[in-house]
Design a protein around this motif. Structure first.
Motif, PDB file in Angstrom:
ATOM      1  N   ALA A  26       0.841  -1.213   0.000  1.00  0.00           N
ATOM      2  CA  ALA A  26       0.000   0.000   0.000  1.00  0.00           C
ATOM      3  C   ALA A  26       0.870   1.256   0.000  1.00  0.00           C
ATOM      4  N   TYR A  27       1.932   1.263   0.815  1.00  0.00           N
ATOM      5  CA  TYR A  27       2.849   2.404   0.842  1.00  0.00           C
ATOM      6  C   TYR A  27       3.504   2.597  -0.521  1.00  0.00           C
ATOM      7  N   HIS A  28       3.896   1.492  -1.137  1.00  0.00           N
ATOM      8  CA  HIS A  28       4.567   1.580  -2.443  1.00  0.00           C
ATOM      9  C   HIS A  28       3.627   2.138  -3.517  1.00  0.00           C
ATOM     10  N   GLN A  29       2.368   1.752  -3.465  1.00  0.00           N
ATOM     11  CA  GLN A  29       1.404   2.283  -4.435  1.00  0.00           C
ATOM     12  C   GLN A  29       1.128   3.770  -4.190  1.00  0.00           C
ATOM     13  N   LYS A  30       1.133   4.164  -2.919  1.00  0.00           N
ATOM     14  CA  LYS A  30       0.844   5.553  -2.579  1.00  0.00           C
ATOM     15  C   LYS A  30       2.050   6.465  -2.843  1.00  0.00           C
ATOM     16  N   TYR A  31       3.266   5.945  -2.586  1.00  0.00           N
ATOM     17  CA  TYR A  31       4.495   6.737  -2.740  1.00  0.00           C
ATOM     18  C   TYR A  31       5.494   5.972  -3.638  1.00  0.00           C
ATOM     19  N   PRO A  32       5.203   5.848  -4.939  1.00  0.00           N
ATOM     20  CA  PRO A  32       6.063   5.030  -5.806  1.00  0.00           C
ATOM     21  C   PRO A  32       7.460   5.609  -6.038  1.00  0.00           C
ATOM     22  N   ALA A  33       7.649   6.906  -5.828  1.00  0.00           N
ATOM     23  CA  ALA A  33       8.957   7.516  -6.074  1.00  0.00           C
ATOM     24  C   ALA A  33       9.833   7.564  -4.829  1.00  0.00           C
ATOM     25  N   SER A  34       9.340   7.074  -3.722  1.00  0.00           N
ATOM     26  CA  SER A  34      10.096   7.127  -2.475  1.00  0.00           C
ATOM     27  C   SER A  34      11.204   6.074  -2.461  1.00  0.00           C
ATOM     28  N   HIS A  35      12.429   6.556  -2.326  1.00  0.00           N
ATOM     29  CA  HIS A  35      13.583   5.650  -2.236  1.00  0.00           C
ATOM     30  C   HIS A  35      13.436   4.719  -1.035  1.00  0.00           C
ATOM     31  N   PHE A  36      13.060   5.301   0.054  1.00  0.00           N
ATOM     32  CA  PHE A  36      12.938   4.592   1.313  1.00  0.00           C
ATOM     33  C   PHE A  36      11.922   3.445   1.219  1.00  0.00           C
ATOM     34  N   ILE A  37      10.733   3.730   0.731  1.00  0.00           N
ATOM     35  CA  ILE A  37       9.671   2.710   0.643  1.00  0.00           C
ATOM     36  C   ILE A  37      10.005   1.682  -0.429  1.00  0.00           C
ATOM     37  N   THR A  38      10.543   2.133  -1.565  1.00  0.00           N
ATOM     38  CA  THR A  38      10.910   1.203  -2.630  1.00  0.00           C
ATOM     39  C   THR A  38      11.974   0.234  -2.151  1.00  0.00           C
ATOM     40  N   PHE A  39      12.912   0.718  -1.341  1.00  0.00           N
ATOM     41  CA  PHE A  39      13.959  -0.135  -0.788  1.00  0.00           C
ATOM     42  C   PHE A  39      13.341  -1.296   0.000  1.00  0.00           C
ATOM     43  N   PHE A  40      12.452  -0.970   0.926  1.00  0.00           N
ATOM     44  CA  PHE A  40      11.838  -2.009   1.752  1.00  0.00           C
ATOM     45  C   PHE A  40      10.873  -2.880   0.945  1.00  0.00           C
ATOM     46  N   TYR A  41      10.144  -2.259   0.035  1.00  0.00           N
ATOM     47  CA  TYR A  41       9.213  -3.027  -0.806  1.00  0.00           C
ATOM     48  C   TYR A  41       9.975  -4.073  -1.629  1.00  0.00           C
ATOM     49  N   LEU A  42      11.078  -3.654  -2.242  1.00  0.00           N
ATOM     50  CA  LEU A  42      11.864  -4.600  -3.054  1.00  0.00           C
ATOM     51  C   LEU A  42      12.485  -5.696  -2.194  1.00  0.00           C
ATOM     52  N   LYS A  43      12.970  -5.335  -1.020  1.00  0.00           N
ATOM     53  CA  LYS A  43      13.548  -6.340  -0.126  1.00  0.00           C
ATOM     54  C   LYS A  43      12.490  -7.373   0.272  1.00  0.00           C
ATOM     55  N   MET A  44      11.300  -6.893   0.580  1.00  0.00           N
ATOM     56  CA  MET A  44      10.242  -7.811   0.965  1.00  0.00           C
ATOM     57  C   MET A  44       9.806  -8.642  -0.240  1.00  0.00           C
ATOM     58  N   LEU A  45       9.725  -8.012  -1.397  1.00  0.00           N
ATOM     59  CA  LEU A  45       9.348  -8.705  -2.624  1.00  0.00           C
ATOM     60  C   LEU A  45      10.368  -9.789  -2.971  1.00  0.00           C
ATOM     61  N   GLN A  46      11.620  -9.497  -2.705  1.00  0.00           N
ATOM     62  CA  GLN A  46      12.701 -10.455  -2.968  1.00  0.00           C
ATOM     63  C   GLN A  46      12.492 -11.735  -2.159  1.00  0.00           C
ATOM     64  N   GLU A  47      12.017 -11.604  -0.944  1.00  0.00           N
ATOM     65  CA  GLU A  47      11.813 -12.773  -0.093  1.00  0.00           C
ATOM     66  C   GLU A  47      10.431 -13.389  -0.285  1.00  0.00           C
ATOM     67  N   LYS A  48       9.438 -12.556  -0.515  1.00  0.00           N
ATOM     68  CA  LYS A  48       8.053 -13.030  -0.594  1.00  0.00           C
ATOM     69  C   LYS A  48       7.730 -13.653  -1.946  1.00  0.00           C
ATOM     70  N   SER A  63      15.281   3.614  -8.727  1.00  0.00           N
ATOM     71  CA  SER A  63      14.900   4.655  -7.778  1.00  0.00           C
ATOM     72  C   SER A  63      15.572   4.485  -6.415  1.00  0.00           C
ATOM     73  N   ILE A  64      16.447   3.508  -6.303  1.00  0.00           N
ATOM     74  CA  ILE A  64      17.184   3.317  -5.045  1.00  0.00           C
ATOM     75  C   ILE A  64      18.545   3.985  -5.181  1.00  0.00           C
ATOM     76  N   TYR A  65      18.891   4.838  -4.222  1.00  0.00           N
ATOM     77  CA  TYR A  65      20.115   5.614  -4.309  1.00  0.00           C
ATOM     78  C   TYR A  65      21.366   4.741  -4.265  1.00  0.00           C
ATOM     79  N   ASN A  66      21.418   3.834  -3.327  1.00  0.00           N
ATOM     80  CA  ASN A  66      22.627   3.031  -3.143  1.00  0.00           C
ATOM     81  C   ASN A  66      22.290   1.566  -3.379  1.00  0.00           C
TER      82      ASN A  66
END
Length: 187
Positions: A26-48, A63-66
């Motif tokens: 839900a956070y990722h859909q609401k804030y798709p350009a957020s580095h912070f949320i995309t970082f956690f979303y991708l990490k969770m997606l990687q495992e899920k 969209s991830i800085y590092n």
């Protein structure tokens, strides 16, 4: 590997993996350009969902800085016993299926000839070096046929230099004629 605890970044983050996943999605859909949320979303997606991760990672990693930090970190939120148990059971089932139906290589004497020596049959690759310098060395040593053949191969490899190589072939042919004239005059 750097461990990142998701609870340090989100206030009142749920404990259940499904609730965590739903909230991050839900956070990722609401804030798709957020580095912070995309970082956690991708990490969770990687495992899920590794398949979905593979499909989305190329555009989301932009969209991830590092990205080095992303690849070198592991989130510590999926360590709930239920999730680990589900994953362990799936792996155990896969191993059991593999052990029951172990793949085997079958030897078919009709396809294999025991009398043949595969080392002798194997094709030996003849490596040929092609260069303008080597062609000129051949020409100077009197191997003009080899030189012209090599220059023609260079023409095929570099069609933009055809006129240059054509002039080079003419020079080699002229040197052949000059050498023949010198030999005739010396005799």
């Amino acid at each position: 590997m750097k461990k990142i605890e998701i609870n340090n970044f989100f206030e009142n983050f749920p404990v259940e993996p499904e609730q965590q996943w739903a909230l991050l999605e839900a956070y990722h859909q609401k804030y798709p350009a957020s580095h912070f949320i995309t970082f956690f979303y991708l990490k969770m997606l990687q495992e899920k969902s590794p398949k979905k991760y593979e499909l989305e990672k190329s555009k989301l990693l932009l969209s991830i800085y590092n990205r080095n930090e992303f690849h070198a970190s592991k989130l510590e939120y999926f360590a709930t016993p239920e999730f680990m148990e589900d994953t362990t059971n799936e792996i155990a089932e896969l191993v059991a299926q593999f052990q029951q139906n172990t793949p085997k290589i079958k030897f078919d004497p009709g396809k294999h000839n025991a009398d043949s020596n595969l080392a002798e049959i194997g094709e030996i690759e003849d490596i040929e070096f092609i260069s303008e310098t080597l062609a000129m060395v051949y020409a100077e040593q009197g191997y003009t046929g080899k030189a012209i053949k090599m220059i023609k191969k260079l023409m095929l490899q570099n069609p933009e230099k055809n006129t240059y190589f054509a002039a080079l072939i003419e020079n080699v042919k002229n040197s052949i004629n000059q050498n023949q004239n010198l030999e005739e005059n010396n005799n």
